[in-house]
Design a protein around this motif. Structure first.
Motif, PDB file in Angstrom:
ATOM      1  N   GLU A 177       0.812  -1.100   0.412  1.00 17.42           N
ATOM      2  CA  GLU A 177      -0.087  -0.037  -0.090  1.00 17.42           C
ATOM      3  C   GLU A 177       1.169   1.542  -0.016  1.00 17.42           C
ATOM      4  OE1 GLU A 177      -0.802  -2.219   1.370  1.00 17.42           O
ATOM      5  OE2 GLU A 177      -2.428  -3.034   0.379  1.00 17.42           O
ATOM      6  N   LEU A 178       2.128   1.111   0.497  1.00 16.39           N
ATOM      7  CA  LEU A 178       2.875   2.337   0.381  1.00 16.39           C
ATOM      8  C   LEU A 178       3.708   2.737  -1.325  1.00 16.39           C
ATOM      9  CD1 LEU A 178       4.672   4.277   1.698  1.00 16.39           C
ATOM     10  CD2 LEU A 178       5.848   2.935   2.430  1.00 16.39           C
ATOM     11  N   PRO A 179       3.860   2.044  -1.631  1.00 16.46           N
ATOM     12  CA  PRO A 179       4.082   2.462  -3.127  1.00 16.46           C
ATOM     13  C   PRO A 179       2.970   2.815  -3.895  1.00 16.46           C
ATOM     14  CG  PRO A 179       5.294   0.434  -3.118  1.00 16.46           C
ATOM     15  CD  PRO A 179       4.774   1.038  -1.607  1.00 16.46           C
ATOM     16  N   ILE A 180       2.157   1.577  -3.485  1.00 19.44           N
ATOM     17  CA  ILE A 180       0.158   2.236  -4.439  1.00 19.44           C
ATOM     18  C   ILE A 180       0.022   3.434  -3.731  1.00 19.44           C
ATOM     19  CG2 ILE A 180      -1.767   1.748  -4.024  1.00 19.44           C
ATOM     20  CD1 ILE A 180      -1.030  -1.048  -3.612  1.00 19.44           C
ATOM     21  N   ALA A 181       0.449   3.524  -2.896  1.00 22.88           N
ATOM     22  CA  ALA A 181      -0.466   5.679  -2.046  1.00 22.88           C
ATOM     23  C   ALA A 181       0.639   6.491  -2.552  1.00 22.88           C
ATOM     24  CB  ALA A 181      -0.273   5.523  -1.063  1.00 22.88           C
ATOM     25  N   MET A 182       1.710   5.688  -2.825  1.00 25.07           N
ATOM     26  CA  MET A 182       2.981   7.247  -4.173  1.00 25.07           C
ATOM     27  C   MET A 182       1.803   7.409  -4.717  1.00 25.07           C
ATOM     28  SD  MET A 182       6.180   5.490  -2.253  1.00 25.07           S
ATOM     29  CE  MET A 182       7.388   6.304  -3.580  1.00 25.07           C
ATOM     30  N   LEU A 183       1.933   6.415  -5.846  1.00 26.35           N
ATOM     31  CA  LEU A 183       1.718   6.009  -7.636  1.00 26.35           C
ATOM     32  C   LEU A 183      -0.161   6.653  -7.115  1.00 26.35           C
ATOM     33  CD1 LEU A 183       3.141   2.785  -8.270  1.00 26.35           C
ATOM     34  CD2 LEU A 183       3.834   4.704  -9.342  1.00 26.35           C
ATOM     35  N   ALA A 184      -0.157   6.483  -6.512  1.00 29.95           N
ATOM     36  CA  ALA A 184      -2.119   7.195  -6.997  1.00 29.95           C
ATOM     37  C   ALA A 184      -1.976   8.410  -6.894  1.00 29.95           C
ATOM     38  CB  ALA A 184      -3.143   6.382  -5.385  1.00 29.95           C
ATOM     39  N   CYS A 185      -1.321   9.243  -5.474  1.00 29.21           N
ATOM     40  CA  CYS A 185      -0.844  10.844  -5.426  1.00 29.21           C
ATOM     41  C   CYS A 185      -0.891  11.403  -6.747  1.00 29.21           C
ATOM     42  CB  CYS A 185       0.172  10.816  -4.478  1.00 29.21           C
ATOM     43  SG  CYS A 185      -0.917  10.450  -2.582  1.00 29.21           S
ATOM     44  N   ALA A 186      -0.052  10.280  -7.262  1.00 25.44           N
ATOM     45  CA  ALA A 186       0.904  11.171  -8.301  1.00 25.44           C
ATOM     46  C   ALA A 186      -0.328  10.735  -9.771  1.00 25.44           C
ATOM     47  CB  ALA A 186       2.585   9.984  -9.074  1.00 25.44           C
ATOM     48  N   ARG A 187      -0.714   9.937  -9.714  1.00 24.50           N
ATOM     49  CA  ARG A 187      -1.826   9.951 -10.418  1.00 24.50           C
ATOM     50  C   ARG A 187      -3.043  10.996 -10.753  1.00 24.50           C
ATOM     51  NH1 ARG A 187      -3.129   5.579 -13.816  1.00 24.50           N
ATOM     52  NH2 ARG A 187      -4.397   5.521 -14.870  1.00 24.50           N
ATOM     53  N   ILE A 188      -3.233  11.503  -9.561  1.00 21.04           N
ATOM     54  CA  ILE A 188      -4.408  12.650  -9.663  1.00 21.04           C
ATOM     55  C   ILE A 188      -3.243  14.089  -8.928  1.00 21.04           C
ATOM     56  CG2 ILE A 188      -6.272  11.014  -8.571  1.00 21.04           C
ATOM     57  CD1 ILE A 188      -5.963  12.387  -6.391  1.00 21.04           C
ATOM     58  N   GLY A 189      -2.250  14.177  -9.156  1.00 25.24           N
ATOM     59  CA  GLY A 189      -1.456  15.308  -9.241  1.00 25.24           C
ATOM     60  C   GLY A 189      -0.990  15.907  -7.581  1.00 25.24           C
ATOM     61  N   ALA A 190      -1.762  15.271  -7.251  1.00 26.88           N
ATOM     62  CA  ALA A 190      -1.609  15.539  -5.483  1.00 26.88           C
ATOM     63  C   ALA A 190       0.274  15.059  -5.223  1.00 26.88           C
ATOM     64  CB  ALA A 190      -2.823  14.337  -4.516  1.00 26.88           C
TER      65      ALA A 190
END
Ligand code: 6R9
Length: 690
Positions: free
Chosen positions: A181-194
């Motif tokens: 979930e840690l890399p998942i969280a990083m990538l999810a933020c990046a996906r939405i520009g957060a």
């Protein structure tokens, strides 16, 4: 210089590299003897390497510094851009005398790093390839995700974040251990520009609060607990304490999304506050598995990562999207000689820059299979790493010298009982690797056949700066060898004059490279003062360095008030501020000392308030103060009672003297006559063993 060097090198015989035993070394040895110890890559290795000779490296490096725009835009073109960058590939001002420091790469280019890590790979047919193998703390607890599955999970979290109002440019704090979930969280933020700001889950509530107050996130992502080795750590309780603290300081966080890590603790045992808290597993699976990408400019921020400096306040290092993407992808590929069949394991935590650039982004941009390990590398015993290597057939293993040193203290049978035949390339990062650890890593772990990439770089540089390219050059144990493409290291003297040839001095960098940080969050002045003012015209790394007769670079450690403990950067000022918060502490001065396993240890001189007596209990409570203020990894190894500190007449603490006392080099104290009260020194020496 290099050319001459290459000519002389290529006359040397090329053969398999069994290490010469001539230069027997012990910890703390001088490096002089290492200069002549060349370890050649085998013919087989060089034959298949991406860069297979010094000449090939030279040509590529030459082009990269003579034509950075051409070199980097050729590479960038291999990635997906919604819209290509403008006419200028990069523009920069790195000289404070000419105006504000400014670095821009691929400005005007529109892209998304999550898209390039996931969608692009799935579209290229890698959907069923394993993106992540996850190995839990306990043996037998594991999981994995293919690139398609990872993309779906990232999209679900991204949709949730959008749903609760997180928008492009908003900060998101991530306080998670090494779960997928840690890399998942990083990538999810990046996906939405957060903009994600990962805080290492070993930091205390106070440190977490300090970072929350600085970047003001809408949401924090965490889990209830984690097991590391035999210990269970209740992260949720730490987050709660941090959120209480930050709201007192005027920053309240609306949502705390908590992953239920059932292998560590249950929901019932997790303290819960309705309203703010949401269980990850209750909401995320309900969201759609696809999510539109937020296209961002290459210069839009990607993440903030706090790191220690020479004052108490941590620095929010800011990286942007496009240049960082190209740089981490390229450095990963070349420094590890990455091939699509590799299985790659980096033991770093995503809470540090190494986990950002070389667990998540660099490998995923290359479509690599990555091992993510939750546990402690010596649990249940010192063979765990090699058990994992055999289990997943790891071919590239990247770790820190402190781990190598701690494992080499144990019997070699913990290594040799595993096959390790999948290993191809080894890597080291975080601090200089001493030649004896290098040799053990090379000979025992790598069976004398795997080149070691000793990568020198920093949170600020985003990616590797000085590193071997395995297969290209003969190695010297303990040297990070040569600059990466596009990097122009320079060694300067105290006056900032460049020194040529064989020399030592301060390590600076000339010109910019795509992965460089762009500012310190909210404090561009500090960015300029810390990194660009000490030696005008250059980026100053804070490290000392020498260059030998063959042009090899040897990093010699920090030259500022930063200590490197097990590869973790800790500012002496941070530890001092923690100590003086103790109600009985009047003053504190912290220095680094050599430590056999950790590289450096923390040595604290403490002056107590008038009338307070030294005691073992007091010593413990001072150490506890630091653990609570910063985190367990910053706990002082020694407290030295100090009736007074050696100060100049203007009140400046003379750390040089404290360092000598701490390392018991009492004959080398030097001139102490400029001290306001030279008798302090004798008092300190008298208390050395109390
Ligand atoms: C990547 C990372 C940076 C500091 C850096 C230096 C030390 C890192 C090194 C090394 C010698 C290496 N350092 N790698 N020293 N050889 N291969 O560690 O980033 O946490 O910011 O630390 O670590 O002193 O200045 P960061």
């Amino acid at each position: 210089n290099y050319l001459r060097h290459v000519e002389s090198m290529s006359q040397l015989p090329s053969g398999a590299g069994k290490i010469s035993q001539l230069n027997a070394v012990v910890l703390g040895e001088s490096l002089a003897s290492e200069e002549n110890d060349l370890i050649f890559p085998s013919k087989e290795f060089s034959g298949q390497a991406l860069v297979s000779s010094p000449q090939q490296y030279m040509e590529m490096h030459k082009r990269s510094v003579e034509d950075p725009a051409g070199f980097w835009s050729d590479i960038a073109s291999e990635f997906y851009w919604k819209q290509k960058w403008g006419d200028q590939v990069f523009s920069e001002n790195l000289d404070v005398r000419k105006g504000p420091i400014r670095i821009e790469w691929f400005k005007g280019g529109i892209t998304n790093i999550c898209y390039n890590c996931l969608d692009k790979n799935v579209e290229a047919g890698l959907g069923d390839k394993i993106a992540m193998y996850w190995e839990g703390n306990e043996i037998g607890v594991d999981a994995s995700l293919t690139y398609s599955e990872l993309l779906q999970q990232v999209c679900q979290l991204a949709n949730y974040l959008k749903d609760i109002g997180v928008k492009k440019g908003d900060a998101v704090v991530i306080y998670l251990p090494m779960l997928m979930e840690l890399p998942i969280a990083m990538l999810a933020c990046a996906r939405i520009g957060a903009v994600h700001s990962v805080v290492f889950a070993g930091f205390s509530a106070d440190s977490l609060a300090q970072r929350i107050v600085d970047c003001k996130p809408k949401v924090i992502l965490t889990c209830n607990a984690v097991k590391r080795g035999p210990k269970t750590i209740n992260l949720k309780a730490i987050v709660d304490a941090a959120l209480d603290q930050s709201s007192k300081d005027g920053v309240s966080v609306d949502v705390c999304l908590t992953y239920e890590n059932s292998s560590a603790t249950t929901r019932e045992n997790t303290k819960w506050q309705n309203g703010r808290n949401v269980w990850w597993q209750d909401v995320i699976p309900k969201y759609p598995t696809s999510c539109e990408v937020e296209w961002v400019d290459a210069e839009d921020p990607l993440f903030l990562l706090y790191t220690s400096g020479s004052t108490g306040k941590p620095k929010g290092v800011l990286h942007t999207t496009g240049g960082y993407m190209i740089y981490t992808a390229t450095t990963f590929k070349y420094a590890f000689d990455y091939k699509p069949t590799d299985v790659y394991w980096c033991t770093a935590d995503c809470g540090w820059i190494t986990g950002h650039s070389y667990v998540t982004y660099g490998p995923m941009l290359n479509g690599a299979t990555v091992v993510v390990f939750e546990g402690a590398p010596n649990y249940p015993d010192s063979g765990r790493c090699w058990d994992i290597v055999d289990k997943y057939k790891v071919s590239i293993f990247y770790t820190a010298p402190t781990l190598v040193r701690s494992l080499m203290r144990d019997d070699d049978k913990f290594v040799t009982r595993y096959s390790r035949k999948s290993l191809r390339v080894l890597g080291s990062v975080g601090e200089p690797i001493n030649p004896s650890a290098w040799r053990w890593f090379f000979n025992v772990v790598g069976d004398s056949r795997c080149p070691i990439s000793d990568t020198w770089w920093q949170t600020e540089t985003g990616g590797f700066m000085i590193t071997p390219l395995p297969g290209a050059w003969p190695q010297k144990p303990g040297s990070a060898t040569f600059p990466f493409f596009g990097v122009q290291p320079v060694i300067v003297d105290e006056k900032g004059n460049e020194i040529e040839g064989e020399c030592s001095g301060y390590l600076c960098v000339k010109g910019s490279w795509p992965g460089a940080f762009r500012t310190l969050f909210g404090d561009h002045d500090r960015y300029e003062t810390t990194y660009f003012k000490p030696f005008a015209g250059y980026y100053f790394s804070g490290d000392g360095c020498s260059r030998d007769k063959d042009g090899y670079y040897w990093l010699t450690g920090r030259v500022d008030d930063v200590i490197n403990v097990s590869g973790h950067r800790i500012g002496t000022a941070e530890v001092e501020s923690a100590l003086v918060l103790h109600p009985q502490c009047a003053e504190a001065a912290v220095v680094g000392i050599d430590h056999e396993v950790k590289g450096q240890g923390i040595y604290a001189f403490v002056t107590l308030l008038e009338g307070v007596a030294y005691s073992e209990e007091l010593r413990k409570s001072l150490v506890l103060m630091v653990r609570n203020q910063i985190g367990a990894f910053a706990a002082p190894d020694r407290i030295h009672w100090a009736p007074g500190l050696p100060k100049t007449r203007s009140g400046k603490i003379m750390r040089r003297i404290l360092r000598k006392i701490a390392s018991r080099q009492l004959e080398e104290l030097g001139d102490i006559s400029t001290l306001a009260d030279p008798s302090v020194v004798d008092q300190l020496i008298a208390l050395a063993d109390v």
